[in-house]
Design a protein around this motif. Structure first.
Motif, mmCIF file in Angstrom:
data_model
loop_
_atom_site.group_PDB
_atom_site.id
_atom_site.type_symbol
_atom_site.label_atom_id
_atom_site.label_comp_id
_atom_site.label_asym_id
_atom_site.label_seq_id
_atom_site.Cartn_x
_atom_site.Cartn_y
_atom_site.Cartn_z
ATOM 1 N N PHE A 1 -5.365 14.532 6.797
ATOM 2 C CA PHE A 1 -6.286 14.507 5.645
ATOM 3 C C PHE A 1 -5.539 15.094 4.451
ATOM 4 O O PHE A 1 -4.676 15.957 4.623
ATOM 5 N N ASN A 2 -5.902 14.680 3.250
ATOM 6 C CA ASN A 2 -5.330 15.319 2.059
ATOM 7 C C ASN A 2 -6.162 16.556 1.735
ATOM 8 O O ASN A 2 -7.195 16.471 1.056
ATOM 9 N N GLU A 3 -5.716 17.694 2.232
ATOM 10 C CA GLU A 3 -6.509 18.929 2.070
ATOM 11 C C GLU A 3 -6.524 19.437 0.635
ATOM 12 O O GLU A 3 -7.243 20.380 0.317
ATOM 13 N N ILE B 1 -6.340 11.994 14.350
ATOM 14 C CA ILE B 1 -7.311 11.371 13.426
ATOM 15 C C ILE B 1 -6.755 11.370 12.009
ATOM 16 O O ILE B 1 -6.182 12.360 11.551
ATOM 17 N N TYR B 2 -6.903 10.215 11.339
ATOM 18 C CA TYR B 2 -6.613 10.101 9.907
ATOM 19 C C TYR B 2 -7.967 10.023 9.199
ATOM 20 O O TYR B 2 -8.867 9.298 9.647
ATOM 21 N N GLY B 3 -8.106 10.768 8.109
ATOM 22 C CA GLY B 3 -9.384 10.700 7.400
ATOM 23 C C GLY B 3 -9.191 10.646 5.901
ATOM 24 O O GLY B 3 -8.324 11.332 5.366
ATOM 25 N N ASP C 1 0.840 -1.194 0.000
ATOM 26 C CA ASP C 1 0.000 0.000 0.000
ATOM 27 C C ASP C 1 0.885 1.258 0.000
ATOM 28 O O ASP C 1 1.912 1.306 0.681
ATOM 29 N N GLY C 2 0.473 2.227 -0.816
ATOM 30 C CA GLY C 2 1.252 3.471 -0.880
ATOM 31 C C GLY C 2 2.430 3.361 -1.827
ATOM 32 O O GLY C 2 3.404 4.107 -1.749
ATOM 33 N N SER C 3 2.326 2.400 -2.773
ATOM 34 C CA SER C 3 3.495 2.117 -3.631
ATOM 35 C C SER C 3 3.886 3.305 -4.494
ATOM 36 O O SER C 3 5.016 3.358 -4.996
ATOM 37 N N GLY D 1 -15.248 7.717 -1.280
ATOM 38 C CA GLY D 1 -13.853 7.876 -0.846
ATOM 39 C C GLY D 1 -12.941 7.013 -1.707
ATOM 40 O O GLY D 1 -13.334 6.517 -2.769
ATOM 41 N N LYS D 2 -11.717 6.790 -1.245
ATOM 42 C CA LYS D 2 -10.715 6.087 -2.068
ATOM 43 C C LYS D 2 -10.318 4.735 -1.476
ATOM 44 O O LYS D 2 -9.999 3.805 -2.207
ATOM 45 N N LEU D 3 -10.344 4.613 -0.157
ATOM 46 C CA LEU D 3 -9.777 3.420 0.482
ATOM 47 C C LEU D 3 -10.738 2.241 0.425
ATOM 48 O O LEU D 3 -11.952 2.406 0.492
ATOM 49 N N ARG D 4 -10.157 1.043 0.293
ATOM 50 C CA ARG D 4 -10.968 -0.165 0.140
ATOM 51 C C ARG D 4 -11.314 -0.754 1.505
ATOM 52 O O ARG D 4 -10.478 -0.841 2.406
ATOM 53 N N TYR E 1 -9.523 -4.722 2.620
ATOM 54 C CA TYR E 1 -8.107 -4.953 2.964
ATOM 55 C C TYR E 1 -7.370 -3.673 3.352
ATOM 56 O O TYR E 1 -6.156 -3.657 3.471
ATOM 57 N N GLU E 2 -8.097 -2.576 3.542
ATOM 58 C CA GLU E 2 -7.461 -1.382 4.102
ATOM 59 C C GLU E 2 -8.251 -0.919 5.339
ATOM 60 O O GLU E 2 -7.744 -0.927 6.451
ATOM 61 N N CYS E 3 -9.533 -0.542 5.142
ATOM 62 C CA CYS E 3 -10.293 0.073 6.231
ATOM 63 C C CYS E 3 -10.632 -0.891 7.362
ATOM 64 O O CYS E 3 -10.493 -0.542 8.548
ATOM 65 N N ARG F 1 -0.538 16.520 9.565
ATOM 66 C CA ARG F 1 0.509 15.559 9.205
ATOM 67 C C ARG F 1 -0.076 14.642 8.127
ATOM 68 O O ARG F 1 -1.099 14.002 8.374
ATOM 69 N N TYR F 2 0.541 14.551 6.952
ATOM 70 C CA TYR F 2 0.016 13.671 5.901
ATOM 71 C C TYR F 2 1.150 13.127 5.060
ATOM 72 O O TYR F 2 1.858 13.868 4.410
ATOM 73 N N ILE F 3 1.330 11.773 5.138
ATOM 74 C CA ILE F 3 2.431 11.137 4.397
ATOM 75 C C ILE F 3 1.951 10.709 3.012
ATOM 76 O O ILE F 3 2.711 10.635 2.063
HETATM 77 P P1 P6P Z 1 -4.140 10.566 -1.941
HETATM 78 C C1 P6P Z 1 -2.077 5.103 -1.405
HETATM 79 O O1 P6P Z 1 -2.359 5.085 -2.777
HETATM 80 C C2 P6P Z 1 -3.388 5.127 -0.663
HETATM 81 O O2 P6P Z 1 -4.168 4.052 -1.018
HETATM 82 C C3 P6P Z 1 -3.129 5.145 0.839
HETATM 83 O O3 P6P Z 1 -1.995 4.456 1.193
HETATM 84 C C4 P6P Z 1 -2.999 6.628 1.125
HETATM 85 O O4 P6P Z 1 -3.384 6.958 2.442
HETATM 86 C C5 P6P Z 1 -3.941 7.264 0.106
HETATM 87 O O5 P6P Z 1 -4.070 6.331 -0.971
HETATM 88 C C6 P6P Z 1 -3.382 8.563 -0.421
HETATM 89 O O6 P6P Z 1 -4.310 9.058 -1.372
HETATM 90 O O7 P6P Z 1 -5.376 10.779 -2.778
HETATM 91 O O8 P6P Z 1 -4.104 11.483 -0.731
HETATM 92 O O9 P6P Z 1 -2.851 10.571 -2.712
#
Ligand code: P6P
Length: 351
Positions: free
Chosen positions: A226-228, A274-276, A121-123, A286-289, A292-294, A256-258
């Motif tokens: 959060f990804n603002e 909090i991560y959102g 994840d996050g590749s 949203g984006k997350l599955r 196998y993620e949430c 904080r957002y990696i």
């Molecule tokens: P965005 C990585 O692709 C991922 O699935 C998560 O690991 C990460 O938190 C999120 O998407 C990042 O998405 O849209 O902020 O680049």
């Protein structure tokens, strides 16, 4: 009586799993599955850390079912995970972010567990050597799935349907879940339902060594993740929630957002906050599955005294209807997720 450990008695993941088995928290079959997962993670850690040396950065030139460009390491990590699980002989079905549909494992001769995973994840962060991770969850086979699909469905399709139904279980059914974070150190975080334990890979002898027991997420912490960049696509309630976090009271929240769920979650697990990943006007769920993620991350959050929500219900209570289903995710300190639900999450917003 448990023998008194001398300071030289290092607890490794292997010895910890055997202790869990002796205590009856897990059975011998699940111990084998978890060992095979830790083996896969060690191999992936080595591949990730040498990616640019062995020319494994960059794209594979293919797109997965998510519509995402696959990285070379996405494909390789998926193969590493699948092969370790097959050779465990205790895995009945695997469902991966990188596979269109769940795969029945012929080599299974006992245990027959279901393993869902995101192998890397996050590749997208790999090429910049930013932290990434593998996420996994383990379920019992779902007996209801043996229901007959009627003879109008071909045998092969019946098999596929059974796999999908067997894998689509709510997070409340999870037997174990965890992740391995590939960062400044390689950290394997796991729960088998009795709290969250963290192991650090000692490269001196390639073993995961126990470094934290019964991890607890702080009840509150002024950190939001959060990804603002998506702010303009959020609904008004969420915008107001985020705006209020910036009011000095006496200090505003820290952002904080990696951009890597495993890295952002691991920090939240240890520091709180909090991560959102909200729904927005372009991504209705949203984006997350979920699978196998949430769900695995919400399982860990709850095991650590935190919370995982889609904005108005427990993520673990959500019954998946398809393998790659996406849900909004708000996860971390109880007080912070409660605050989000009370101000921005009350009702599902239809865009
Ligand atoms: P965005 C990585 O692709 C991922 O699935 C998560 O690991 C990460 O938190 C999120 O998407 C990042 O998405 O849209 O902020 O680049």
């Amino acid at each position: 009586a448990t023998p008194k450990r001398s300071k030289y008695d290092i607890v490794t993941l292997t010895s910890w799993l055997l202790d869990q088995e002796k205590s009856g928290n897990i059975d011998a079959e699940l111990t084998v599955v978890l060992s095979s997962i830790s083996m896969a993670c060690k191999q992936i850690a080595s591949l990730v850390q040498r990616a640019s040396i062995s020319n494994l950065t960059g794209g594979q030139g293919a797109v997965n079912i998510q519509g995402e460009d696959q990285k070379k390491l996405d494909v390789i990590s998926n193969e590493v995970f699948s092969s370790c699980l097959r050779s465990s002989g205790r895995t009945g079905i695997i469902a991966s972010e990188e596979e269109d549909v769940p795969v029945a494992v012929e080599e299974s001769y006992s245990g027959n567990y279901i393993v869902v995973f995101d192998p890397l994840d996050g590749s997208s962060n790999i090429d910049a050597a930013v932290s990434t991770g593998s996420i996994f969850g383990i379920y019992h086979p779902n007996d209801e799935c043996l229901a007959d699909f009627g003879d109008d469905v071909s045998a092969l399709d019946q098999e596929k349907q059974k796999c999908i139904v067997s894998v689509c279980q709510p997070g409340t059914n999870l037997l174990a879940a965890g992740y391995c974070m590939y960062s400044s150190s390689v950290i394997f975080v796991l729960s088998v339902g009795k709290g969250v334990y963290s192991f650090t890979l000692d490269p001196m002898y390639g073993e995961f060594v126990l470094t934290q027991e019964k991890v607890q997420i702080p009840k509150s912490r002024k950190i939001y993740s959060f990804n603002e960049g998506n702010y303009q696509m959020w609904d008004d309630k969420l915008k107001k929630y985020i705006d209020d976090l910036k009011i000095p009271d006496p200090k505003p929240y820290s952002a904080r957002y990696i951009g890597s769920l495993v890295g952002d979650f691991h920090r939240t697990l240890l520091y709180g906050g909090i991560y959102g990943y909200p729904r927005d006007s372009m991504s209705k769920n949203g984006k997350l599955r979920l699978l196998y993620e949430c769900a695995p991350m919400s399982y860990l959050a709850e095991q650590a005294g935190g919370k995982g929500s889609d904005g108005h219900q427990r993520v673990l209570d959500i019954q998946p209807t398809e393998i790659h289903q996406r849900v909004p995710l708000y996860i971390g300190s109880v007080d912070e997720v409660d605050k989000l639900e009370n101000t921005a999450g009350a009702t599902p917003i239809a865009f």
